[in-house]
Scaffold this motif. Sequence first.
Motif, mmCIF file in Angstrom:
data_model
loop_
_atom_site.group_PDB
_atom_site.id
_atom_site.type_symbol
_atom_site.label_atom_id
_atom_site.label_comp_id
_atom_site.label_asym_id
_atom_site.label_seq_id
_atom_site.Cartn_x
_atom_site.Cartn_y
_atom_site.Cartn_z
ATOM 1 N N TYR A 1 -12.505 -30.996 -6.055
ATOM 2 C CA TYR A 1 -13.760 -31.616 -5.601
ATOM 3 C C TYR A 1 -14.851 -30.556 -5.506
ATOM 4 C CZ TYR A 1 -10.050 -34.775 -4.077
ATOM 5 O OH TYR A 1 -8.930 -35.579 -4.031
ATOM 6 N N PRO A 2 -15.320 -30.038 -6.646
ATOM 7 C CA PRO A 2 -16.341 -28.985 -6.604
ATOM 8 C C PRO A 2 -17.612 -29.456 -5.927
ATOM 9 C CG PRO A 2 -16.135 -29.891 -8.816
ATOM 10 C CD PRO A 2 -15.001 -30.461 -8.010
ATOM 11 N N SER A 3 -18.377 -28.497 -5.384
ATOM 12 C CA SER A 3 -19.571 -28.838 -4.597
ATOM 13 C C SER A 3 -20.544 -29.699 -5.374
ATOM 14 C CB SER A 3 -20.266 -27.559 -4.113
ATOM 15 O OG SER A 3 -20.524 -26.705 -5.199
ATOM 16 N N GLY A 4 -20.676 -29.467 -6.661
ATOM 17 C CA GLY A 4 -21.435 -30.357 -7.540
ATOM 18 C C GLY A 4 -20.552 -30.685 -8.720
ATOM 19 N N PRO A 5 -20.079 -31.922 -8.873
ATOM 20 C CA PRO A 5 -19.146 -32.217 -9.969
ATOM 21 C C PRO A 5 -19.753 -31.894 -11.333
ATOM 22 C CG PRO A 5 -19.975 -34.238 -8.956
ATOM 23 C CD PRO A 5 -20.382 -33.111 -8.069
ATOM 24 N N ILE A 6 -21.060 -32.158 -11.454
ATOM 25 C CA ILE A 6 -21.804 -31.722 -12.630
ATOM 26 C C ILE A 6 -22.871 -30.758 -12.132
ATOM 27 C CG2 ILE A 6 -23.411 -32.422 -14.444
ATOM 28 C CD1 ILE A 6 -21.864 -34.998 -14.699
ATOM 29 N N MET A 7 -22.852 -29.535 -12.648
ATOM 30 C CA MET A 7 -23.789 -28.529 -12.172
ATOM 31 C C MET A 7 -25.221 -28.908 -12.516
ATOM 32 S SD MET A 7 -21.482 -25.219 -13.260
ATOM 33 C CE MET A 7 -22.914 -24.173 -13.403
ATOM 34 N N VAL A 8 -26.173 -28.389 -11.723
ATOM 35 C CA VAL A 8 -27.587 -28.610 -12.014
ATOM 36 C C VAL A 8 -27.855 -28.170 -13.454
ATOM 37 C CG1 VAL A 8 -29.962 -28.045 -11.352
ATOM 38 C CG2 VAL A 8 -28.174 -28.200 -9.595
ATOM 39 N N PRO A 9 -28.504 -29.007 -14.280
ATOM 40 C CA PRO A 9 -28.652 -28.682 -15.699
ATOM 41 C C PRO A 9 -29.372 -27.354 -15.944
ATOM 42 C CG PRO A 9 -29.205 -30.971 -15.304
ATOM 43 C CD PRO A 9 -29.031 -30.335 -13.960
ATOM 44 N N HIS A 10 -28.884 -26.614 -16.923
ATOM 45 C CA HIS A 10 -29.562 -25.437 -17.448
ATOM 46 C C HIS A 10 -30.399 -25.859 -18.649
ATOM 47 C CE1 HIS A 10 -26.890 -22.203 -15.490
ATOM 48 N NE2 HIS A 10 -26.446 -23.367 -15.025
ATOM 49 N N GLU A 11 -31.244 -24.964 -19.121
ATOM 50 C CA GLU A 11 -32.005 -25.236 -20.342
ATOM 51 C C GLU A 11 -32.110 -23.949 -21.151
ATOM 52 O OE1 GLU A 11 -35.582 -28.047 -20.877
ATOM 53 O OE2 GLU A 11 -36.476 -26.054 -20.654
ATOM 54 N N SER A 12 -31.900 -24.056 -22.457
ATOM 55 C CA SER A 12 -31.947 -22.872 -23.313
ATOM 56 C C SER A 12 -33.385 -22.430 -23.532
ATOM 57 C CB SER A 12 -31.276 -23.165 -24.662
ATOM 58 O OG SER A 12 -31.867 -24.294 -25.285
ATOM 59 N N THR A 13 -33.607 -21.129 -23.424
ATOM 60 C CA THR A 13 -34.948 -20.572 -23.654
ATOM 61 C C THR A 13 -35.096 -20.039 -25.076
ATOM 62 O OG1 THR A 13 -34.178 -18.454 -22.753
ATOM 63 C CG2 THR A 13 -35.305 -19.954 -21.242
ATOM 64 N N GLU A 14 -34.002 -20.058 -25.824
ATOM 65 C CA GLU A 14 -34.023 -19.616 -27.218
ATOM 66 C C GLU A 14 -32.852 -20.258 -27.934
ATOM 67 O OE1 GLU A 14 -31.590 -15.456 -27.133
ATOM 68 O OE2 GLU A 14 -33.534 -15.432 -26.106
ATOM 69 N N ALA A 15 -32.914 -20.329 -29.249
ATOM 70 C CA ALA A 15 -31.785 -20.844 -30.017
ATOM 71 C C ALA A 15 -30.623 -19.853 -29.905
ATOM 72 C CB ALA A 15 -32.175 -21.031 -31.473
ATOM 73 N N CYS A 16 -29.421 -20.393 -29.813
ATOM 74 C CA CYS A 16 -28.252 -19.525 -29.577
ATOM 75 C C CYS A 16 -27.030 -20.131 -30.256
ATOM 76 C CB CYS A 16 -28.017 -19.397 -28.079
ATOM 77 S SG CYS A 16 -26.801 -18.149 -27.624
ATOM 78 N N THR A 17 -26.195 -19.287 -30.844
ATOM 79 C CA THR A 17 -24.968 -19.748 -31.497
ATOM 80 C C THR A 17 -23.781 -19.528 -30.561
ATOM 81 O OG1 THR A 17 -25.855 -19.171 -33.670
ATOM 82 C CG2 THR A 17 -23.486 -19.488 -33.510
ATOM 83 N N VAL A 18 -22.998 -20.594 -30.353
ATOM 84 C CA VAL A 18 -21.844 -20.523 -29.453
ATOM 85 C C VAL A 18 -20.649 -21.187 -30.123
ATOM 86 C CG1 VAL A 18 -23.289 -20.547 -27.384
ATOM 87 C CG2 VAL A 18 -22.427 -22.692 -28.303
ATOM 88 N N GLY A 19 -19.493 -21.038 -29.473
ATOM 89 C CA GLY A 19 -18.292 -21.710 -29.961
ATOM 90 C C GLY A 19 -17.983 -21.325 -31.396
ATOM 91 N N ASN A 20 -17.622 -22.315 -32.197
ATOM 92 C CA ASN A 20 -17.258 -22.088 -33.601
ATOM 93 C C ASN A 20 -18.496 -22.162 -34.501
ATOM 94 O OD1 ASN A 20 -14.490 -21.879 -32.993
ATOM 95 N ND2 ASN A 20 -14.288 -24.109 -32.972
ATOM 96 N N GLY A 21 -19.495 -21.364 -34.171
ATOM 97 C CA GLY A 21 -20.695 -21.313 -34.996
ATOM 98 C C GLY A 21 -21.672 -22.432 -34.754
ATOM 99 N N TYR A 22 -21.554 -23.130 -33.620
ATOM 100 C CA TYR A 22 -22.490 -24.218 -33.322
ATOM 101 C C TYR A 22 -23.815 -23.639 -32.842
ATOM 102 C CZ TYR A 22 -18.439 -27.302 -33.584
ATOM 103 O OH TYR A 22 -17.325 -27.980 -34.000
ATOM 104 N N LEU A 23 -24.896 -24.228 -33.323
ATOM 105 C CA LEU A 23 -26.226 -23.767 -32.948
ATOM 106 C C LEU A 23 -26.767 -24.645 -31.824
ATOM 107 C CD1 LEU A 23 -28.682 -21.924 -33.511
ATOM 108 C CD2 LEU A 23 -29.519 -23.740 -35.034
ATOM 109 N N ILE A 24 -27.146 -24.031 -30.717
ATOM 110 C CA ILE A 24 -27.789 -24.744 -29.612
ATOM 111 C C ILE A 24 -29.289 -24.465 -29.705
ATOM 112 C CG2 ILE A 24 -27.821 -25.115 -27.130
ATOM 113 C CD1 ILE A 24 -25.097 -25.632 -28.510
#
Length: 517
Positions: A379-402
């Motif tokens: 039972y985490p304090s926020g089940p879904i954390m307060v949303p973040h937002e990307s300030t630049e394009a970034c590649t994560v995971g298996n080459g996925y572009l955010i």
Amino acid sequence: MTSSVMELDLELPPWTIMFITIFIAFTVLWVFYLKFQGVKRRRERLPPGPFSWPAIGNLHQLGKLPHRALQDLSHKYGPLMFLKLGSVPTVVVSSSEIAKEFLKTHDLAFASRPTEYALVKHLTPNGIITAPYGAHWRHMRRLCVVELLSPKRIESYRSVREDEVLDMIRSIWKKSEQGTVPVNVSNSFSSLTSSIIWQILSGTKFSDELNGSGLKEILDEVSATMAVPHIGDYIPSLDWLDLQGVKRHMKSLRRVMDAAVDKMIDRHVHRNPTANSNNHRVKGFVDVLLEMQKATTADMEITRDHIKAIIVDIYAAGTDSTTAQIEWAMSELIRNPDIAKEVQDEIESVVGNHRTVTESDLATMESLQCVVKETLRLYPSGPIMVPHESTEACTVGNGYLIPKKTRVVVNAWAIGRDPKVWEDPLAFKPERLKYKNIDVKGQDFDMIPFGAGRRGCPGAQLAMGTISLALAQLWHCFDWKIEGNPSELDMIETFGTASTRQCHFYAIPVLRMSSCL
């Protein structure tokens, strides 16, 4: 004999032809839209995700418990998933491995917050929790971490926490009519956390004067309003309509809140310092900030808006979530009497039966600490954390572009229940943590109840201490029973800024230690 063949009239009515034409056109457009979505996603190298409808995107798939709905979708599309919440591009993170990429490896790129929320614009424009990454946020964060929520400052409020917990114990016993009727302990826990946070902020207990000002009720309303989703945040074209009346309510609430918080600050400005020193009163955060304001420097300016924002954020962040976690821990201990007995035996071995628990006792209570951590996992304090937002394009995971300006939603609830990390993840088993050295304050990612990285919760130590002390005292002073079978206790939750029990928790205390009273 002659025979005739009846001729059939195959001419269709005009309305039927129009309907078929529209249907065929819609079908063709729909097929093209589906293909376009798939091609666009592959071309932009976006993470996989469900089909999103025009305008509403995937909003209809969130339901009343979004943390559960998003976990179900992640089982199909993976731990890194792309959605459209209305017209807002959003990635959802549901595993510790991917969370570490966003909150540690690429922390700076995802350290900001969305600024388009009605909450940010109309209710908490200067807040720490919702502020975008930048000079203002860094300044406010430094004030909280270095000056207000440092280990030394938190230790200075130790007597406040111990006194308030004992007041709660005595109040529960009184309300139970000496253990004869059930008590709404949910309300007792809420009063406890509100009282502790209030004293830490103001340096004073609740009084008739302060209650009469209505500030507590106003701040409670602010916390409740933060949990209300606003459709204009996701479908900007409808924002001006304010269909739910959320923006009007926020604007009105902010005016009332500002006036009430200003009065609170003014009382501290005009308080007699001699009287305060004679009473040996512990300085509240407001006093500390006002003193710093007088000695302000160019790189550490503190305005009244800063002080007001800190009051609102710390109260909102420090009450509901801590209350909920005490509630969930109590519920699980009631449902698991063997674990509760182990905790009680441990507490008695450390404290004995002639005094109450103090915070200095907690460090040696391994079973209790495992109970607290297991509660935070489930039972985490926020089940879904307060949303973040990307300030630049970034590649994560298996080459996925955010892409830049993509919202990032971390499902802390799903991460704590990941079967790839946790054996039998839905079971309450505190003993699993005796041999797993987990840091819950953001260093380990198998569970992140307080977030991690730059936007991790600076009040984690205060929350952990309050939860641990409250549970230790509740189970040292009392045995607990409920009406009905404990194993069938209702554990249905509701979704908000904190995941809380749907129904208030009623229990009957049975006195174990008369020294508590």
